[in-house]
Design a protein around this motif. Structure first.
Motif, mmCIF file in Angstrom:
data_model
loop_
_atom_site.group_PDB
_atom_site.id
_atom_site.type_symbol
_atom_site.label_atom_id
_atom_site.label_comp_id
_atom_site.label_asym_id
_atom_site.label_seq_id
_atom_site.Cartn_x
_atom_site.Cartn_y
_atom_site.Cartn_z
ATOM 1 N N UNK A 94 86.334 19.876 29.619
ATOM 2 C CA UNK A 94 85.000 20.385 29.515
ATOM 3 C C UNK A 94 84.724 21.036 28.050
ATOM 4 N N UNK A 95 85.423 20.285 26.983
ATOM 5 C CA UNK A 95 85.251 21.020 25.787
ATOM 6 C C UNK A 95 83.983 20.960 25.066
ATOM 7 N N UNK A 96 83.227 22.053 24.502
ATOM 8 C CA UNK A 96 82.155 22.020 24.040
ATOM 9 C C UNK A 96 82.528 21.842 22.470
ATOM 10 N N UNK A 97 82.134 20.760 21.795
ATOM 11 C CA UNK A 97 82.389 20.479 20.364
ATOM 12 C C UNK A 97 81.064 20.691 19.517
ATOM 13 N N UNK A 98 81.333 21.724 18.441
ATOM 14 C CA UNK A 98 80.412 21.833 17.526
ATOM 15 C C UNK A 98 80.485 21.507 16.157
ATOM 16 N N UNK A 99 80.059 20.725 15.507
ATOM 17 C CA UNK A 99 80.348 20.627 14.412
ATOM 18 C C UNK A 99 78.919 20.551 13.305
ATOM 19 N N UNK A 100 79.456 21.190 12.034
ATOM 20 C CA UNK A 100 78.302 21.211 11.184
ATOM 21 C C UNK A 100 78.630 20.355 9.887
ATOM 22 N N UNK A 101 77.502 19.599 9.158
ATOM 23 C CA UNK A 101 77.704 19.034 8.022
ATOM 24 C C UNK A 101 78.777 17.906 8.282
ATOM 25 N N UNK A 102 79.619 17.801 7.544
ATOM 26 C CA UNK A 102 80.909 16.761 7.709
ATOM 27 C C UNK A 102 81.321 17.137 9.101
ATOM 28 N N UNK A 103 81.709 18.293 9.674
ATOM 29 C CA UNK A 103 82.302 18.446 10.644
ATOM 30 C C UNK A 103 81.267 17.852 11.755
ATOM 31 N N UNK A 104 80.025 17.587 11.907
ATOM 32 C CA UNK A 104 79.219 17.189 12.751
ATOM 33 C C UNK A 104 79.678 15.581 12.940
ATOM 34 N N UNK A 105 79.958 15.026 11.644
ATOM 35 C CA UNK A 105 80.310 13.603 11.692
ATOM 36 C C UNK A 105 81.658 13.557 12.559
ATOM 37 N N UNK A 106 82.495 14.290 12.288
ATOM 38 C CA UNK A 106 83.913 14.258 13.120
ATOM 39 C C UNK A 106 83.550 14.603 14.565
#
Length: 251
Positions: free
Chosen positions: A93-105
């Motif tokens: 139940x992991x919430x994954x948060x990515x910004x910019x290039x991290x959002x692509x990942x």
């Protein structure tokens, strides 16, 4: 092998590839993935969630003077490494948060999550897919320091280090996009939120709207007065949108 220290750990998922992970807080797990500007751009996100959650925030190999082997050279390598991280630590139940290039990942992780470890997805000013008619414009320097950092504060480094920039080019490729990702996003089955600065000149809001529309049931939150890093440039409004979304899905 994993080496633990206060506030984080370093592990070696593959020979010759040390991975540094900040590990703070306790509770439901949150994975925070930074963009080209490095881990400092997500410090506020880590702090926000560490009050109620266990936050894991890896430094992508090649940033902050960390080594990146030549063979470790595309987004898929990061995606598989971070999915393995969730598996190896039996995180669910992991919430994954990515910004910019991290959002692509983050998006690609959610598409490939065969182990059903991920329970929610948040992307902010993310790129990755090709969106016809909407160009991503990469800046020569990142936005300035967040509000509250006075003139006496140390000057922030203007853009990624040369090594980090080299790593970004290696991971993202010359086009800095994946023409198939927009279609693969249809596989995402967890609640998702796209947070975009209304004044984002790097990844324009219409790109973000198309990104969100490709994810079944995803929400789109436009943050007035913010650019490419809404949680730094308009933190009160950005975090309110994030918290409202999480409350609506019971997190």
């Amino acid at each position: 092998m994993t080496t633990h220290r206060t506030g984080g750990f370093t592990l070696e998922p593959y020979p010759g590839l040390p991975l540094t992970v900040r590990d703070v807080g306790a509770g439901r797990p949150v994975l925070v993935l930074h963009g080209g500007g490095g881990p400092a751009t997500m410090a506020g996100v880590v702090d926000h969630f560490a009050a109620t959650s266990r936050v894991l925030a890896p430094t992508h190999p090649g940033w902050e003077d960390t080594p990146r082997p030549e063979w470790f050279s595309d987004v898929g390598d990061l995606v598989e490494t971070y999915l393995d991280l969730l598996d190896d630590h039996d995180l669910r139940d992991v919430l994954v948060i990515g910004s910019s290039f991290g959002g692509w990942i983050a998006s690609e992780m959610t598409v490939r999550d065969r182990g059903h470890r991920i329970g929610g997805l948040i992307i902010m000013g993310a790129f990755g897919p090709e969106v016809e008619g909407h160009e991503v414009r990469f800046p020569t320097a990142p936005p300035g320091p967040p509000p509250g950092e006075g003139p006496g504060a140390p000057a922030p480094r203007r853009g990624p280090s040369p090594a980090a920039l080299q790593a970004l080019v290696a991971y993202a490729g010359p086009s800095k996009s994946d023409p198939k990702l927009l279609y693969r996003l249809a596989r995402v089955t967890v609640p998702a939120l796209a947070v975009w600065g209304a004044d984002d000149t790097v990844v324009p809001p219409d790109f973000g709207r198309a990104y969100a529309a490709a994810i079944p049931g995803a929400r789109f939150a436009l943050i007035p007065g913010a650019g490419h890093l809404p949680t730094r440039e308009a933190p009160e409004t950005a975090f309110a949108a994030i918290d409202d979304f999480l409350a609506s899905i019971g997190r």
